[in-house]
Design an enzyme around this catalytic site. Structure first.
Site, PDB file in Angstrom:
ATOM      1  CB  THR A 126      44.166  60.713  74.309  1.00  0.00           C
ATOM      2  OG1 THR A 126      44.181  59.604  74.793  1.00  0.00           O
ATOM      3  CG2 THR A 126      42.707  60.519  72.948  1.00  0.00           C
TER       4      THR A 126
ATOM      5  CE1 TYR B  84      43.547  45.778  66.421  1.00  0.00           C
ATOM      6  CE2 TYR B  84      45.764  45.273  67.544  1.00  0.00           C
ATOM      7  CZ  TYR B  84      44.461  44.461  66.415  1.00  0.00           C
ATOM      8  OH  TYR B  84      44.663  44.032  65.926  1.00  0.00           O
TER       9      TYR B  84
ATOM     10  CE1 TYR C  52      42.664  58.220  79.575  1.00  0.00           C
ATOM     11  CE2 TYR C  52      44.306  58.934  78.378  1.00  0.00           C
ATOM     12  CZ  TYR C  52      42.668  59.002  78.727  1.00  0.00           C
ATOM     13  OH  TYR C  52      42.166  59.811  77.515  1.00  0.00           O
TER      14      TYR C  52
ATOM     15  NE  ARG D  50      40.292  58.874  72.938  1.00  0.00           N
ATOM     16  CZ  ARG D  50      40.568  59.900  71.242  1.00  0.00           C
ATOM     17  NH1 ARG D  50      41.592  58.644  70.666  1.00  0.00           N
ATOM     18  NH2 ARG D  50      39.783  60.651  71.003  1.00  0.00           N
TER      19      ARG D  50
ATOM     20  CE  LYS E 234      42.198  61.676  81.292  1.00  0.00           C
ATOM     21  NZ  LYS E 234      43.274  62.424  79.997  1.00  0.00           N
TER      22      LYS E 234
ATOM     23  CB  ILE F 284      43.435  65.139  82.841  1.00  0.00           C
ATOM     24  CG1 ILE F 284      44.879  65.112  84.252  1.00  0.00           C
ATOM     25  CG2 ILE F 284      44.871  65.370  81.180  1.00  0.00           C
ATOM     26  CD1 ILE F 284      45.403  63.398  84.025  1.00  0.00           C
TER      27      ILE F 284
END
Length: 300
Positions: A50, A113, A139, A144, A167, A209
């Site tokens: 990202t 999405y 992740y 997001r 993560k 991270i």
């Protein structure tokens, strides 16, 4: 795959992708950043995630950035290649690319999405892990992606061969504690939220991270060393020193604040690709103040 997270510990920078004014990738600046990180104690590099503006890189650029990073690092620290996609077949292709260039592992974001079910998430990540023999880090960043990899699904995936860790960017210490309590041996937990990274590592997490490591690599490496060794006082001191920076680097859409901060350190130019913009003039003093509070070099 025996203990796939071995060596993936400490401060792993979610590195930016430097760009020139014409928005082309600045590979010379990327090389300088990588060398700086290795010198300053960063223990791993996560590329094309990202913070690396992966959403604005085409497939050729994505491959180029990952391959360049692996070559520049030359085995000195692990390289995690961002290979997530909202299409399972595309994620498999990117993971095959990552293995081909010699990456140490991939980072696989929850499909964004499309908002898959928990079973859809399980099948997505399992398909990738079975298709390519390369450690895979889940992740989870629901703010997001619009979908949470729930605890039960995370622990179910932890039993899949090749799924090496997660993560977790929820910022929830409760969630982190639940993962640490129930995870199988060899399944790593990495913070994806700098503001709670110290606490997560003090509880037993493998590392972070980190966005902040882009700007303060030495301090983040020291924080991780203190937290992972159980030195809570030192970890707390460094955490509080960096806390204003943790917050300010998200004052506008990431990585705009981070790139601007790096430009003040004369490491890169501050350019982002649309739809991201360079950091606004209103926000710049706030980031600068946080850099000063962290004790970083600032312009004269």
């Amino acid at each position: 795959m025996n203990n796939p997270t071995k060596g993936l510990t400490g401060s792993i920078v979610a590195i930016v992708t430097p760009m020139r004014e014409d928005k082309s990738i600045d590979f010379e600046a990327l090389a300088r950043l990588i060398e700086w990180h290795v010198r300053e104690g960063t223990q791993g590099i996560c590329v094309a995630g990202t913070t690396g503006e992966s959403a604005t890189l085409n497939v050729e650029e994505h491959t180029q950035v990952c391959a360049f990073t692996v070559a520049q690092v030359s085995g000195r620290v692990p390289v995690i290649a961002g290979a997530g996609a909202n299409s399972t077949s595309e994620a498999v292709e990117l993971t095959q690319m990552a293995k081909g260039i010699g990456a140490s592992a991939t980072l696989q974001v929850a499909p964004y999405y499309v908002r898959p079910t928990q079973e859809g998430l399980y099948q997505h990540f399992t398909r990738i892990a079975e298709a390519v023999d390369l450690p895979l880090l889940l992740y989870n960043v629901p703010a997001r992606t619009g979908v949470d990899i729930e605890l039960a699904t995370t622990l179910r995936l932890a039993k899949v061969g090749g799924v090496a860790g997660v993560k977790d960017a929820t910022g929830s210490i409760e969630r982190a504690s639940e993962i640490l309590h129930a995870r199988p041996n060899g399944f790593g937990l990495y913070s994806g939220d700098d503001a709670t990274a110290a606490a997560l590592m003090l509880l037993g997490g493998e590392g972070t991270i980190s966005v902040t490591a882009n700007v303060a690599p030495t301090l983040m490496a020291r924080l991780c060393e203190a937290a992972r060794s159980g030195d809570a006082r030192a970890a707390a001191r460094l955490h509080l020193q960096l806390m204003p920076l943790h917050k300010s680097l998200f004052i506008e859409s990431s990585p705009s604040p981070t790139k601007w901060a790096l430009a003040q350190l004369e490491k890169i130019e501050a350019h982002c690709r649309l739809p991201l913009l360079s950091l606004s003039e209103t926000a710049q003093p706030l980031v600068l103040r946080a850099m000063q509070e962290a004790g970083l070099f600032t312009p004269r």
